[in-house]
Write an enzyme that holds these catalytic residues in place. Sequence first.
Site, PDB file in Angstrom:
ATOM      1  N   GLN A  68       0.844  -1.209   0.000  1.00  0.00           N
ATOM      2  CA  GLN A  68       0.000   0.000   0.000  1.00  0.00           C
ATOM      3  C   GLN A  68       0.878   1.256   0.000  1.00  0.00           C
ATOM      4  OE1 GLN A  68      -3.213  -0.031  -0.336  1.00  0.00           O
ATOM      5  NE2 GLN A  68      -3.916  -2.028   0.356  1.00  0.00           N
ATOM      6  N   TYR A 103      -6.081 -12.382  -1.641  1.00  0.00           N
ATOM      7  CA  TYR A 103      -5.348 -11.308  -2.325  1.00  0.00           C
ATOM      8  C   TYR A 103      -4.446 -10.632  -1.288  1.00  0.00           C
ATOM      9  CZ  TYR A 103      -9.347 -12.008  -5.459  1.00  0.00           C
ATOM     10  OH  TYR A 103     -10.316 -12.552  -6.249  1.00  0.00           O
ATOM     11  N   ASP A 124      -9.256  -8.382  -0.713  1.00  0.00           N
ATOM     12  CA  ASP A 124      -8.703  -7.083  -1.112  1.00  0.00           C
ATOM     13  C   ASP A 124      -8.230  -7.197  -2.563  1.00  0.00           C
ATOM     14  OD1 ASP A 124      -7.537  -4.607  -1.197  1.00  0.00           O
ATOM     15  OD2 ASP A 124      -5.918  -5.047   0.202  1.00  0.00           O
ATOM     16  N   GLU A 169      -2.361 -15.552  -2.597  1.00  0.00           N
ATOM     17  CA  GLU A 169      -1.891 -14.452  -3.431  1.00  0.00           C
ATOM     18  C   GLU A 169      -1.259 -15.066  -4.678  1.00  0.00           C
ATOM     19  OE1 GLU A 169      -1.366 -10.917  -3.548  1.00  0.00           O
ATOM     20  OE2 GLU A 169      -0.157 -11.453  -5.296  1.00  0.00           O
ATOM     21  N   CYS A 189     -10.575  -1.057  -4.068  1.00  0.00           N
ATOM     22  CA  CYS A 189     -10.050   0.211  -4.600  1.00  0.00           C
ATOM     23  C   CYS A 189     -10.868   0.663  -5.798  1.00  0.00           C
ATOM     24  CB  CYS A 189      -8.578   0.060  -4.966  1.00  0.00           C
ATOM     25  SG  CYS A 189      -8.285  -1.278  -6.125  1.00  0.00           S
TER      26      CYS A 189
END
Length: 458
Positions: A290, A319, A388, A340, A415
């Site tokens: 991030q 994720y 995410d 992931e 997002c």
Amino acid sequence: MKTTKLCPVQKNEKYVVTIEDLTYEGFGVAKVEGYPIFIENALPGEEVETLVLKVGKQFAFGKVLQFLEKSEHRVDDENMQWIRTGIAPLHHLAYPEQLKFKQSQVENVFTRIAKMPEVSVLPTIGMEEPRAYRNKAQIPVRSLEGKLETGFFRKNSHDLVPLEDYYIQDKEIDRAITVVREIMRKFQVKAYNEQENTGNLRHIIVRRGHYTHQMMIVLVTRTPKLFQHEKMVKEIVAFLPEVTSIIQNIHPERTNVILGKEEKVLYGEPYITDTLFGKVYHISAQSFYQVNTSQTEKLYQTAIEFAKLTPEDVVIDAYCGIGTIGLSLAEKVKQVYGVEMAKSAIRDAKLNAMANEIENISFETGKAEYVMKKWQEEAISVDVVFVDPPRKGLDPHFIEATVEMKPKKLIYISCNPATLARDAKILAEKGYKIEKVQPVDMFPQTAHVETIVLLQRI
Ligand code: SAH
């Protein structure tokens, strides 16, 4: 018979208009007989004289010739380079208004896309100092008038606008870019030429640990050759003593993707470290991390509070990147499973579990939609699932497998409000109630919106 409907505005003509709205990219929207004109640097409530630059079937683009009435929310020191490059397309709007704008973006998608106007959206969690927050910069390198330049592309183009002050980046990162640029000039490194796929240096990437101040420099080159790189490295370290990692990433292909697959460590470690809630994280060049560290702590803290975890809970972090969410909450629960797709991120995640001495977490490399299906078939019992995903949202197979596993709670961090609303609607139809919707401002001065949604099984 074909009739040509006359467009209510013409190119190169001037119009006096009132701005009614703001688009996702931060353009002001005015309407002439219902036909929208998108105008750069214009804010809702403003009256402007606009010159129409481009006319399309559905809408036109215009620029401001003069302001007849300015918004009370305008911050009057706009820098057109930050607007034109898209670095900080909302910086001319007062910060509290940016936060309201983001809240209303999320409300809009729940009304328009999910057709759930009853969903209420909490006020956006903002940042105290909403500038100089980015811990990472990816700076294109081009040649302008024979000189190697660094800056940012003009929106929707690959024309480089030279810059030294990037406004939203850590100031030490801005300085590092200028220092590296000077060293590259001194050693006569050739800037990449995109049209011809010639030249060498494509991007300079800088990452800086928010708390540790460790710095990584990545030089993305077209060819493996980097003449005199030992000397270059010495100079970089001499001018930038925070640097603990210098990497050459080799990327011969003609593509918009920034990083290639091959990399060489020119100096130091292949990663830097930083901390979140006091836990240490290894971050490699290729791994997602991030970009706004202090807001990331607020984001995770809020998401974890929403989950109301208990010591008996089994949690999935889907994720998971370098494992930050799962590792932040592992001590509160019985077991965590992370998944992931990026190999480098999982390598980092495993190192991070070890470095923080956390043993009740395991990580799998693979696409979340496949691994989730596998876990479902293995009949793993799960209480809470954190997701995410990237901008495209959740894969339908992922949703299917998740619903089959019947977790009590889903915490969806997104997002992209549009795919979030799409997926939340599907989950609502499959028995999950939307309990809370919380935007968090991870990207001040830009139109990007990050949202946490708590979904609870009925
Ligand atoms: N939760 C992490 C990372 C979020 S970014 C954090 O907060 O730092 C989204 C991550 O999803 C990236 O690391 C990306 O590599 C990964 N990803 C993208 N598509 C995926 C897929 N289909 N399956 C698994 N991971 C995926």
